[in-house]
Design a protein around this motif. Structure first.
Motif, short mmCIF file in Angstrom:
data_model
loop_
_atom_site.label_atom_id
_atom_site.label_comp_id
_atom_site.label_asym_id
_atom_site.label_seq_id
_atom_site.Cartn_x
_atom_site.Cartn_y
_atom_site.Cartn_z
N TYR A 1 0.85 -1.20 0.00
CA TYR A 1 0.00 0.00 0.00
C TYR A 1 0.88 1.25 0.00
N TYR B 1 0.76 7.95 3.14
CA TYR B 1 1.67 8.80 3.93
C TYR B 1 1.17 8.95 5.35
N CYS C 1 -1.56 11.46 6.51
CA CYS C 1 -2.90 11.30 5.93
C CYS C 1 -3.94 11.30 7.05
N VAL D 1 -7.81 8.27 5.19
CA VAL D 1 -7.78 7.14 4.26
C VAL D 1 -6.66 6.15 4.59
N CYS D 2 -5.45 6.64 4.70
CA CYS D 2 -4.31 5.74 4.93
C CYS D 2 -4.42 4.95 6.23
N HIS E 1 -3.50 10.88 -3.51
CA HIS E 1 -2.82 9.64 -3.97
C HIS E 1 -3.79 8.50 -4.24
NI NI Z 1 -3.86 8.74 2.39
#
Ligand code: NI
Length: 203
Positions: free
Chosen positions: A70, A73, A76, A79-80, A166
């Protein structure tokens, strides 16, 4: 060049363009199926990066294991962390087979994601998650291999200097480093674990 050769070359060009066209939409669109399996080898490739302990590693170091990859960052906002949580929970759900799968988080924000930052961040997740960073050049190369789009965006609403736009996809690569499957954003841990198990059984 005679006429037959010209026609043959044209036919090959059409096949190549059509093949590329098929691969791109599911990588770029947000509305993919939950997981997709195909024989394509368009995704993935060599990378050379630095892990959260400062050690240089390459994709070859993970041969013999599946990689769950994956790109994101640590700054983030939502989402991350959600995706990394699902990924590591999915690997943990595999039980005994968890040792066959290495979850890997590659930053697309190497400017802020130093080795120290990555070390602190990955320690929040389980399943032996590895965090990889590197020079901007290293990261661009790795992202290109996986067809990852990323860009800096200014964030007006937050105190953070910038956000990163991203691609949010989880790639499953096999023990030879070949692409097996991609999980779209929001795939839950249970569904991901089921998909991984299906691919492990084929090996
Ligand atoms: Ni993210």
């Amino acid at each position: 060049m005679n006429r037959q050769n010209t026609i043959l070359l044209l036919a090959i060009a059409v096949i190549i363009i059509a093949g590329t066209g098929l691969a791109v939409p599911w990588l770029l669109s947000g509305a993919q199926p939950t997981s997709q399996s195909s024989g394509t080898a368009l995704v993935g490739g060599p990378f050379e990066l630095t892990d959260q302990n400062g050690k240089r590693v390459t994709d070859r170091d993970f041969r013999g294991k599946f990689m769950l990859v994956y790109f994101g960052y640590t700054f983030c906002p939502d989402v991350c962390p959600t995706e990394l949580q699902s990924m590591t929970a999915a690997v943990s759900e595999l039980g005994e087979d968890a040792k066959r799968v290495q979850p890997i988080f590659i930053t697309i924000d190497p400017e802020r994601d130093t080795v120290e930052q990555m070390r602190t961040y990955v320690s929040n997740f389980g399943a032996g998650l590895i965090g990889l960073t590197g020079s901007t050049e290293d990261i661009v190369k790795a992202a290109q291999a996986y067809r990852i789009y990323f860009a800096k965006v200014k964030d007006e609403s937050s105190s953070a200097e910038y956000l990163m736009d991203h691609t949010s996809l989880v790639f499953l690569m096999d023990e030879k480093g070949q692409f097996r499957r991609v999980f779209s954003y929001g795939t839950d841990a249970e569904t991901m674990a089921k998909g991984i198990r299906e691919e492990l059984e084929k090996s």
